[in-house]
Design a protein around this motif. Structure first.
Motif, PDB file in Angstrom:
ATOM      1  N   ARG A   1       4.320  -7.488   1.343  1.00 24.17           N
ATOM      2  CA  ARG A   1       4.840  -7.164   3.055  1.00 24.17           C
ATOM      3  C   ARG A   1       4.225  -7.952   3.977  1.00 24.17           C
ATOM      4  NH1 ARG A   1       8.360  -6.270   0.081  1.00 24.17           N
ATOM      5  NH2 ARG A   1       9.815  -4.512   0.041  1.00 24.17           N
TER       6      ARG A   1
ATOM      7  N   SER B   1       2.231  -4.750  -6.733  1.00 28.84           N
ATOM      8  CA  SER B   1       1.657  -5.679  -8.019  1.00 28.84           C
ATOM      9  C   SER B   1       2.457  -6.950  -8.293  1.00 28.84           C
ATOM     10  CB  SER B   1       1.667  -5.052  -9.507  1.00 28.84           C
ATOM     11  OG  SER B   1       1.026  -3.822  -9.363  1.00 28.84           O
ATOM     12  N   TYR B   2       3.823  -6.900  -7.695  1.00 26.95           N
ATOM     13  CA  TYR B   2       4.590  -8.160  -7.945  1.00 26.95           C
ATOM     14  C   TYR B   2       4.882  -8.548  -6.520  1.00 26.95           C
ATOM     15  CZ  TYR B   2       5.117  -5.253 -12.200  1.00 26.95           C
ATOM     16  OH  TYR B   2       4.840  -4.652 -13.298  1.00 26.95           O
TER      17      TYR B   2
ATOM     18  N   SER C   1       7.707  -8.995  -5.334  1.00 30.52           N
ATOM     19  CA  SER C   1       8.832  -8.039  -4.682  1.00 30.52           C
ATOM     20  C   SER C   1       8.170  -7.277  -3.600  1.00 30.52           C
ATOM     21  CB  SER C   1       9.871  -7.586  -5.591  1.00 30.52           C
ATOM     22  OG  SER C   1       8.989  -7.009  -6.521  1.00 30.52           O
ATOM     23  N   ASP C   2       6.830  -6.996  -3.892  1.00 30.79           N
ATOM     24  CA  ASP C   2       5.945  -5.719  -3.223  1.00 30.79           C
ATOM     25  C   ASP C   2       5.385  -6.071  -2.132  1.00 30.79           C
ATOM     26  OD1 ASP C   2       7.136  -4.048  -5.246  1.00 30.79           O
ATOM     27  OD2 ASP C   2       5.234  -4.225  -6.472  1.00 30.79           O
TER      28      ASP C   2
ATOM     29  N   LYS D   1      -0.192  -1.550 -12.491  1.00 29.24           N
ATOM     30  CA  LYS D   1       1.181  -1.559 -12.582  1.00 29.24           C
ATOM     31  C   LYS D   1       1.697  -0.149 -12.929  1.00 29.24           C
ATOM     32  CE  LYS D   1       1.271  -6.566 -13.104  1.00 29.24           C
ATOM     33  NZ  LYS D   1       0.998  -7.678 -14.119  1.00 29.24           N
TER      34      LYS D   1
ATOM     35  N   ALA E   1       8.203  -9.953 -12.495  1.00 35.34           N
ATOM     36  CA  ALA E   1       8.436  -9.241 -13.491  1.00 35.34           C
ATOM     37  C   ALA E   1       8.558 -10.416 -14.823  1.00 35.34           C
ATOM     38  CB  ALA E   1       9.933  -8.611 -13.431  1.00 35.34           C
TER      39      ALA E   1
ATOM     40  N   GLU F   1      15.400  -5.386   4.828  1.00 37.81           N
ATOM     41  CA  GLU F   1      15.805  -5.722   3.573  1.00 37.81           C
ATOM     42  C   GLU F   1      17.189  -4.971   3.614  1.00 37.81           C
ATOM     43  OE1 GLU F   1      13.086  -5.289   0.352  1.00 37.81           O
ATOM     44  OE2 GLU F   1      14.257  -6.781  -0.677  1.00 37.81           O
TER      45      GLU F   1
ATOM     46  N   ARG G   1      10.520   0.431  -8.299  1.00 37.29           N
ATOM     47  CA  ARG G   1      11.015  -0.941  -8.446  1.00 37.29           C
ATOM     48  C   ARG G   1      12.521  -1.327  -8.356  1.00 37.29           C
ATOM     49  NH1 ARG G   1       5.644  -1.950  -7.807  1.00 37.29           N
ATOM     50  NH2 ARG G   1       4.176  -1.423  -9.776  1.00 37.29           N
ATOM     51  N   PHE G   2      12.998  -2.158  -8.033  1.00 38.21           N
ATOM     52  CA  PHE G   2      14.437  -2.402  -7.964  1.00 38.21           C
ATOM     53  C   PHE G   2      14.765  -3.412  -9.152  1.00 38.21           C
ATOM     54  CE2 PHE G   2      17.320  -6.237  -6.936  1.00 38.21           C
ATOM     55  CZ  PHE G   2      18.312  -5.312  -7.297  1.00 38.21           C
TER      56      PHE G   2
ATOM     57  N   TYR H   1       6.971  -4.128 -15.467  1.00 37.22           N
ATOM     58  CA  TYR H   1       7.956  -3.841 -14.327  1.00 37.22           C
ATOM     59  C   TYR H   1       8.710  -2.467 -14.686  1.00 37.22           C
ATOM     60  CZ  TYR H   1      10.897  -5.242 -10.651  1.00 37.22           C
ATOM     61  OH  TYR H   1      11.437  -5.331  -9.336  1.00 37.22           O
TER      62      TYR H   1
ATOM     63  N   THR I   1       6.540   0.794  -2.520  1.00 36.70           N
ATOM     64  CA  THR I   1       7.025  -0.254  -3.463  1.00 36.70           C
ATOM     65  C   THR I   1       6.875   0.074  -4.828  1.00 36.70           C
ATOM     66  OG1 THR I   1       5.063  -1.631  -3.135  1.00 36.70           O
ATOM     67  CG2 THR I   1       7.053  -2.128  -1.729  1.00 36.70           C
ATOM     68  N   GLY I   2       6.223   1.147  -4.918  1.00 36.87           N
ATOM     69  CA  GLY I   2       5.971   1.634  -6.547  1.00 36.87           C
ATOM     70  C   GLY I   2       7.268   1.588  -7.373  1.00 36.87           C
TER      71      GLY I   2
ATOM     72  N   VAL J   1       6.540   7.417  -7.660  1.00 36.08           N
ATOM     73  CA  VAL J   1       5.177   7.234  -8.599  1.00 36.08           C
ATOM     74  C   VAL J   1       3.772   7.269  -7.750  1.00 36.08           C
ATOM     75  CG1 VAL J   1       5.323   4.626  -8.206  1.00 36.08           C
ATOM     76  CG2 VAL J   1       4.154   5.598 -10.583  1.00 36.08           C
TER      77      VAL J   1
ATOM     78  N   CYS K   1       4.636  -7.082 -19.036  1.00 35.02           N
ATOM     79  CA  CYS K   1       4.636  -7.247 -17.615  1.00 35.02           C
ATOM     80  C   CYS K   1       4.565  -6.012 -16.691  1.00 35.02           C
ATOM     81  CB  CYS K   1       5.943  -7.955 -16.912  1.00 35.02           C
ATOM     82  SG  CYS K   1       7.549  -6.861 -17.077  1.00 35.02           S
TER      83      CYS K   1
ATOM     84  N   GLY L   1       1.799   2.241 -10.097  1.00 35.37           N
ATOM     85  CA  GLY L   1       2.772   1.786  -9.255  1.00 35.37           C
ATOM     86  C   GLY L   1       2.103   1.219  -8.264  1.00 35.37           C
ATOM     87  N   GLN L   2       1.159   0.545  -8.051  1.00 33.58           N
ATOM     88  CA  GLN L   2       0.475  -0.165  -6.622  1.00 33.58           C
ATOM     89  C   GLN L   2       1.165  -1.451  -6.370  1.00 33.58           C
ATOM     90  OE1 GLN L   2      -3.846  -0.420  -7.319  1.00 33.58           O
ATOM     91  NE2 GLN L   2      -3.724   1.581  -8.718  1.00 33.58           N
TER      92      GLN L   2
ATOM     93  N   ARG M   1      11.535   1.516  -0.189  1.00 33.63           N
ATOM     94  CA  ARG M   1      10.854   0.319  -0.415  1.00 33.63           C
ATOM     95  C   ARG M   1      10.706  -0.445   1.144  1.00 33.63           C
ATOM     96  NH1 ARG M   1       9.622  -2.205  -5.193  1.00 33.63           N
ATOM     97  NH2 ARG M   1       9.702  -4.227  -3.917  1.00 33.63           N
ATOM     98  N   ASP M   2      11.813  -0.480   1.677  1.00 37.19           N
ATOM     99  CA  ASP M   2      12.001  -1.222   2.797  1.00 37.19           C
ATOM    100  C   ASP M   2      11.474  -0.602   4.044  1.00 37.19           C
ATOM    101  OD1 ASP M   2      12.501  -3.350   4.411  1.00 37.19           O
ATOM    102  OD2 ASP M   2      14.972  -2.905   4.652  1.00 37.19           O
TER     103      ASP M   2
ATOM    104  N   GLY N   1      13.078  -7.309 -13.640  1.00 38.99           N
ATOM    105  CA  GLY N   1      13.097  -7.541 -12.112  1.00 38.99           C
ATOM    106  C   GLY N   1      13.846  -8.877 -11.683  1.00 38.99           C
TER     107      GLY N   1
ATOM    108  N   SER O   1       7.235   1.941 -13.964  1.00 40.68           N
ATOM    109  CA  SER O   1       7.041   3.049 -13.029  1.00 40.68           C
ATOM    110  C   SER O   1       8.385   3.955 -13.153  1.00 40.68           C
ATOM    111  CB  SER O   1       6.597   2.786 -11.713  1.00 40.68           C
ATOM    112  OG  SER O   1       7.540   1.934 -11.258  1.00 40.68           O
TER     113      SER O   1
END
Ligand code: FES
Ligand code: FES
Lengths: 691, 156
Positions: A173, A167-168, A170-171, A161, A341, A223, B38-39, B101, B35-36, B76, B99, A164-165, B29-30, A293, B104
């Motif tokens: 795909r 992890s969530y 939301s990541d 985390k 999150a 998205e 974060r939103f 979140y 994706t590192g 990141v 967590c 920045g790998q 991200r998209d 998040g 990054s």
């Protein structure tokens, strides 16, 4: 030893598998929410099996493969899952050891990092053929600990985390994935929406626009298109219906006059207001989960089976509610946990799961990924319930408390999936002709209660009466948030105790000790007092206060001292905490949870309040729902009283109530003003000065 | 109306056809799979989406694509390309997060400050770090660990 997780999932093979050479997989039914539970389970399994921690893999909760452990809640992951995995591992070790002895023809066998050795040779867990489809014996003697339990193993997930790998959830795909966005009604009470669907359907990248009652969503190829289309749908949609007219200012009056049902939690005589030495009313507003998040989910429908990925707290209960809401067989719905999150209770994760599931059914064979907006996360998620509490206490001439009455009003603290008569998923409740989400319920006292959590003071009082009044209408949707009623109740009780001590001219610390015969209570109170220098003078404009509770009356003991400075604004300048959560598996993890809980409680207590009027939650941005910032966070000094011979207890919620109480008492000490209605803002202090 | 924008992300040229007002965050991200970043809010209020634009920490969620065309963006992932940055190493050593979140974004903000502090030979004080991170939100309450880690990283 026992654990409800084990009774529900008695087979060893449900919990542990040795299928991959050199690896052990532990199957979880409780979710990693950011609290570090996966790491703790690695420690339990590694220590008990006699293998290195690096060999343990955690399989996240999954209705297709894992145990049903209901919800990840109530600081019960360590007592429930930890105990189940401990016993599973102890059973496995005994079975494999017996097989190893047979194989090696020798009773003198040692075990190191998964390899059994004798004078005649060696064999490991993975080369032995042992049937693990056996029932776990809960009375098995435990092997000696190698020390992995009790050490501060680093979190298994944190490095990924921090670097920045992905992890969530939301990541995640997947190939051919579509993106969904739901546009929430402009106000609560909307029953339908008018939009120009055809026009939006023609836009490049838009796959579908879904309208059903007051449920409006877009599915798009990317998205970016989903976000931009949702924003435009939001500005052009015309919503039909009548907004509700309640405002958050009216909540206390509402909760104390609306129809309620009553639960008697403590049956003593108590004391009537007229006979009381001191009576007062306390309140807190609705509070938002406010995860950093927003909620996310992913779903895929192959024509028969619906697979849903969610950062839910309970994969099985969510599956039950999804099946009900979508009119499907439970067997055709699979729910898998994937991290999101930070989660502090029943947040919109389950609602997002419904959104994704509902949209995935529209586009079979295409995964659909849904993310909520910040505004919806703060405006449409379930909230921690507002509460109103009355306390009356009677004392004898020496100040000794003889009788105590507590009356707590508020919505129930749980509208979790599958616990109510109809589904409690937001999107479902917006579909045409579907029922609104029923009023939230409260867990029973044996499970720690909800409104009444920690309503019974943890002191020696001869006669205690506690009556919970659960409101049968919800001004806004209420559900479980970290520590449930304990935050409010401990704040109220400990404020009241401090007032009584002062009325009798007794030091608040002494006063608490005079009423505490529980040695573990005394230990945390005395420890924190010594750490914080209780009794030494505080500077001018400063105050010091203490708060104590044993979480749920069944869990960890925790005492907190706060120091505040009150010049123009109130600032907490330091927190000292002593906690006893029995046997400690990971001291660094406990410290992290206790401190994190204290800082979140500080934020609720001083700053947070959900605002709403005319059916609209207006506190739906970080500007309108501020939480504690880096500059406002005080140093925190935590002392853990480890009791290796005792049962392990959870630590995630123990500091919430005592921190709120200590801060309130410190402010009263600094200013001579008692604020009884949270949050304790500058305005609230000025208002209390006028009382 | 869609236009084509080219941005140099972590040293690699990337392009996208998008509305000029599209936020850099969503391109990262998209479109580019990074994706590192974060939103968190999409409104510049939480810091979760912080990246560097020409070396300056910036909220990617309210940075429109038109404003970064041709510029250098570091995420990141880019910061970590040659192994963890000292800030990341310190955060790991201090187990500074729950967590994670928020991290990054916090890494990107504080790495810039730490690089500067180390170059000047002036380690950051706790208060400097708190000020530096005051626009970053952490709901888990990991603040103090994060601050201690960053102070230590700045000491070199
Ligand atoms: S997501 Fe950019 S500041 Fe919050
Ligand atoms: S660690 Fe969870 S938000 Fe910071």
């Amino acid at each position: 030893m026992s654990s409800p997780s084990l009774s529900a999932n008695p087979l060893l093979s449900t919990w542990l598998d040795f299928d991959t050479p050199g690896r052990v997989t532990a199957h979880m039914g409780k979710s990693e929410l950011g609290q570090g539970v996966d790491t703790v389970m690695v420690q339990v399994v590694a220590d008990t099996l006699g293998v290195d921690a690096a060999r343990i893999d955690i399989k996240a909760p999954d209705t297709a493969t894992g145990p049903d452990e209901n919800f990840t809640a109530g600081s019960l992951s360590v007592p429930h899952s930890g105990t189940a995995l401990l016993l599973a591992a102890a059973n496995a070790r005994q079975l494999f050891l017996a097989a190893a002895r047979e194989h090696l023809g020798n009773s003198d066998v040692t075990l190191e990092d998964g390899t059994f050795r004798s004078a005649d040779g060696s064999i490991n867990y993975w080369d032995l053929n042992v049937d693990t489809h056996v029932e776990i014996d809960a009375d098995i003697p435990l092997p000696p600990s190698s020390g992995t339990i009790g050490s501060s193993l680093s979190r298994i997930d944190l490095e990924a985390k921090i670097t920045g790998q992905p992890s969530y959830l939301s990541d995640v795909r997947l190939p051919n994935m579509a993106y969904g966005r739901v546009i929430r009604p402009a106000f609560r009470g909307a029953v339908g929406v008018d939009i120009n669907r055809e026009e939006f359907l023609q836009r490049p990248g838009v796959v579908d626009v879904v309208v059903d009652g007051a449920f409006l969503a877009v599915i798009a190829d990317t998205e970016i298109v989903a976000i931009e289309t949702a924003a435009e749908l939001g500005t052009t949609a015309e919503w039909r219906g009548e907004p509700s007219d309640l405002t958050d200012d009216g909540v206390c009056g509402f909760l104390t006059t609306v129809e309620t049902d009553e639960t008697l939690l403590a049956e003593g005589e108590g004391v009537h207001v007229e006979a009381a030495t001191h009576s007062a009313q306390y309140s807190r507003p609705f509070i938002a989960h406010a995860s950093i998040g927003p909620a996310t989910a992913l779903a895929h429908f192959d024509g028969t089976v619906l697979e849903v990925w969610s950062h839910t707290q309970g994969v099985y209960p969510l599956r039950r509610d999804l099946a009900r809401a979508l009119n499907m067989d439970e067997a055709d719905v699979r729910v898998r946990h994937f991290q999101g999150a930070g989660c502090y209770g029943h947040n919109p994760a389950d609602d997002a799961a419904f959104d994704a599931a509902y949209l995935a059914l529209r586009v079979p064979n295409r995964p659909v990924h849904v993310t909520w907006t910040r505004e919806d996360e703060l405006g449409w998620g379930p909230f921690g319930p507002a509460m109103v509490v009355y306390i009356s206490a009677a004392t004898d001439d020496d100040g000794r408390i003889t009788a105590w009455s507590w009356d707590g009003f508020g919505n129930g603290h749980s509208s979790r999936p599958s616990t109510l008569p109809t589904p409690s998923l937001l999107g479902y409740s917006h579909l045409s002709n579907k029922p609104a989400i029923p009023p939230s319920g409260d867990p029973p006292l044996a499970a720690g209660a909800g409104t009444g959590r920690n309503s019974i003071p943890g002191y020696d009082i001869p006669s205690v009466r506690a009556l919970a009044h659960r409101a049968l209408e919800m001004p806004v949707r209420a559900s479980a948030m970290r520590s449930l009623g304990a935050h409010m109740n401990v704040f109220a009780i400990e404020s009241h105790i401090d007032d009584l001590a002062r009325q009798h001219g007794i030091d608040p610390l002494e006063y608490r000790l005079e009423h505490s015969s529980d040695p573990r209570a005394r230990a945390v109170i005395e420890t924190v007092a010594a750490q914080a220098g209780w009794g030494t003078p505080v500077a001018e404009d400063r105050g010091r206060g203490i708060g104590y509770a044993r979480y749920k009356g069944l869990g960890a003991w925790c005492a907190v001292v706060a120091e505040v400075e009150a010049i123009e604004e109130v600032r907490v300048t330091g927190l000292w905490i002593a906690v006893d959560c029995g046997r400690v598996i990971n001291p660094d993890g406990v410290e992290n949870q206790i401190e994190g809980g204290a800082l979140q409680s500080l934020s609720w207590t001083l700053k947070e309040r959900v605002r709403f009027s005319n059916g609209v939650v207006t506190s739906n941005t970080w500007e309108d729902y501020p939480i504690v910032t880096f500059c406002e966070v005080p140093p925190v000094h935590t002392t853990i009283i480890d009791r290796p011979e005792e049962k392990w207890l959870g630590a995630g919620e123990a500091s919430m109530g005592p921190t709120a109480a200590a801060i309130g008492n410190a402010i009263a000490d600094a200013l001579g003003v008692r604020v009884r209605d949270l949050p304790i803002t500058s305005d609230a202090i000025v208002a209390a000065m006028g009382d | 109306m869609s236009e084509t924008f080219t941005v140099v992300v972590n040293g690699v040229q990337r392009s996208i056809d998008a509305d000029p007002s599209t936020a850099l965050l969503w391109a990262l991200r998209d479109a580019w799979g990074l994706t590192g970043t974060r939103f968190g809010c999409g409104a510049g209020s939480c810091g979760a989406c912080t990246v560097w634009v020409d070396g300056v920490p910036t909220h990617s969620c309210d940075t429109p694509l038109w404003s970064v065309a041709g510029k250098d963006v570091t995420t990141v992932e880019g910061l970590t390309e040659q192994g963890p940055h000292p800030v990341q190493e310190a955060l790991i050593a201090h187990q500074a997060g729950q967590c994670g979140y928020c991290l990054s974004g916090i890494v990107m903000r504080s790495a810039a400050a730490v690089d500067e502090a180390r170059a000047a030979g002036k380690p950051l004080a706790e208060d400097d770090v708190r000020q530096c991170l005051d626009g970053h939100l952490c709901r888990c309450g990991a603040h103090n660990r994060i601050v201690r880690a960053i102070v230590e990283a700045s000491e070199g």
